[in-house]
Scaffold this active site. Structure first.
Site, short mmCIF file in Angstrom:
data_model
loop_
_atom_site.label_atom_id
_atom_site.label_comp_id
_atom_site.label_asym_id
_atom_site.label_seq_id
_atom_site.Cartn_x
_atom_site.Cartn_y
_atom_site.Cartn_z
N LYS A 40 0.84 -1.21 0.00
CA LYS A 40 0.00 0.00 0.00
C LYS A 40 0.87 1.25 0.00
O LYS A 40 0.60 2.22 -0.70
CB LYS A 40 -0.93 -0.01 1.23
CG LYS A 40 -2.06 -1.02 1.07
CD LYS A 40 -2.75 -1.34 2.38
CE LYS A 40 -3.70 -2.52 2.19
NZ LYS A 40 -4.29 -3.02 3.40
N GLN B 259 -4.85 -1.86 9.59
CA GLN B 259 -4.66 -3.16 8.95
C GLN B 259 -5.26 -4.29 9.79
O GLN B 259 -5.02 -4.39 10.99
CB GLN B 259 -3.16 -3.42 8.71
CG GLN B 259 -2.86 -4.68 7.95
CD GLN B 259 -3.41 -4.69 6.53
OE1 GLN B 259 -3.33 -3.69 5.82
NE2 GLN B 259 -3.97 -5.81 6.12
N ASP C 138 -11.25 2.35 3.73
CA ASP C 138 -11.55 0.91 3.61
C ASP C 138 -13.06 0.68 3.46
O ASP C 138 -13.49 -0.41 3.09
CB ASP C 138 -11.08 0.18 4.87
CG ASP C 138 -9.86 -0.70 4.61
OD1 ASP C 138 -9.58 -0.99 3.43
OD2 ASP C 138 -9.20 -1.07 5.59
#
Ligand code: NAD
Length: 290
Positions: free
Chosen positions: A51, A95, A118
């Site tokens: 990322k 994460q 997200d």
């Protein structure tokens, strides 16, 4: 059989993002993504590094915060709240999975929904269900972009989503029943309690597999001409390879390719799309917040 490669879709998406990032920079704004990693899960480290690399390649500012697995829930929530209130930060990603003992839902609740790139915050999940603007969960939104790129419509077709997770199955199902050419499907959601999965799959013109079991869906289950979207990413041992393993999807490619009209390769499609949509959501956030 058409192979639905992700690269052309990602390349087109990135080209559009580069010009939007340039336009933001001309106004003195650099999109900024923060990734928070708690603990030492090896796969998570690989994802986080990817990322960071994607962001830097596009000219997005990227900050990775690494904390030990011993971090407390209160400290993690305080960290996320601080990012939420920092005007220079546009995207916040924590994460997953978090180490045992940390409550992921409560952490996600602390993310400003406008920065929740997200698409996991309950507000964004609600907006998705209502088909109103908001951050969409990266993987299912990436799947929709693949269908769009390859001119595959879902309207009026029978679709089966296998899996009902919060990050893939459920949002995927919601998107497929939105009104429009990339929705309007007649949908079945299959899951671990579904009886006779093969006969459910056989009904489908579009199959989205998000199960997490290597090569679980067999070609013999498919309706001839079905479009197959394989979300699965599974490592299986393969001593013949230098790494000692290979990555396979949730669909048995070798048998599915003889029956399907189109299929996404694993690796090479949905995983790439997921990463690209995260960048796209970050740019969306920077534009909305500035
Ligand atoms: P998950 O474990 O949270 O959910 C799996 C789902 O599969 C569950 O809802 C369960 O009901 C269903 N399931 C399990 N066994 C089943 C069975 N026998 N029959 C029918 N359904 C069954 O997993 P997830 O996070 O949704 O991920 C699914 C897969 O997608 C994994 O391989 C994961 O690595 C992959 N994934 C890929 C990306 C990407 O970017 N390509 C992103 C997220 C997840």
């Amino acid at each position: 059989m058409q192979l639905l490669a992700g690269k052309p879709v990602v390349d087109a998406l990135r080209a559009g993002l580069l010009s939007r990032i340039q336009a933001l920079k001309e106004r003195g704004i650099t999109p900024c993504l923060t990734v928070t990693l708690v603990g030492d899960d090896p796969s998570s480290h690989i994802y986080v590094n990817a990322k960071d690399k994607d962001a830097k390649e596009l000219g997005i500012e990227s900050h990775t915060y690494r904390f030990p697995a011993t971090m407390s829930q209160a400290d993690l929530e305080a960290h996320v709240r601080k990012l939420s209130s920092d005007p220079k930060v546009h995207g916040i990603l924590v994460q997953s999975p978090l180490p045992k003992g940390l409550d992921e839902s409560r952490v996600v609740d602390c993310i400003d929904p406008t920065k929740d790139v997200d698409g996991f915050h309950p507000q964004n999940v609600g907006l998705l269900c209502l088909d109103r603007p908001g951050h969409r969960s990266c993987t299912p939104w990436g799947v929709i972009q693949v269908l769009k790129h390859y001119g595959i419509t879902t309207a009026g077709k029978r679709a089966v989503v296998i899996g009902r997770s919060d990050i893939v199955g459920r949002p995927m199902a919601n998107l497929l029943i939105h009104k429009g050419a990339l929705g309007d499907a007649t949908l079945t959601v299959a899951h671990s309690r579904t009886a006779d999965l093969a006969s459910v799959v056989r009904e489908a013109d579009i199959v989205v597999a998000a199960i997490g079991k290597p090569e679980f869906v067999k070609g013999s289950w498919l309706k001839p001409g079905a479009v197959v979207i394989d979300v699965g990413i599974n490592r299986v041992e393969d001593a013949s390879l230098p790494k000692g393993y290979k990555v396979v999807g949730d669909v048995e490619f070798s048998s599915a390719q003889d029956v399907a009209s189109a299929i996404t390769p694993v690796p090479g499609c949905v995983g790439l799309m997921t990463r690209a949509i995260l960048m796209s959501n970050t740019v969306d956030a920077a534009e909305r917040l500035s």
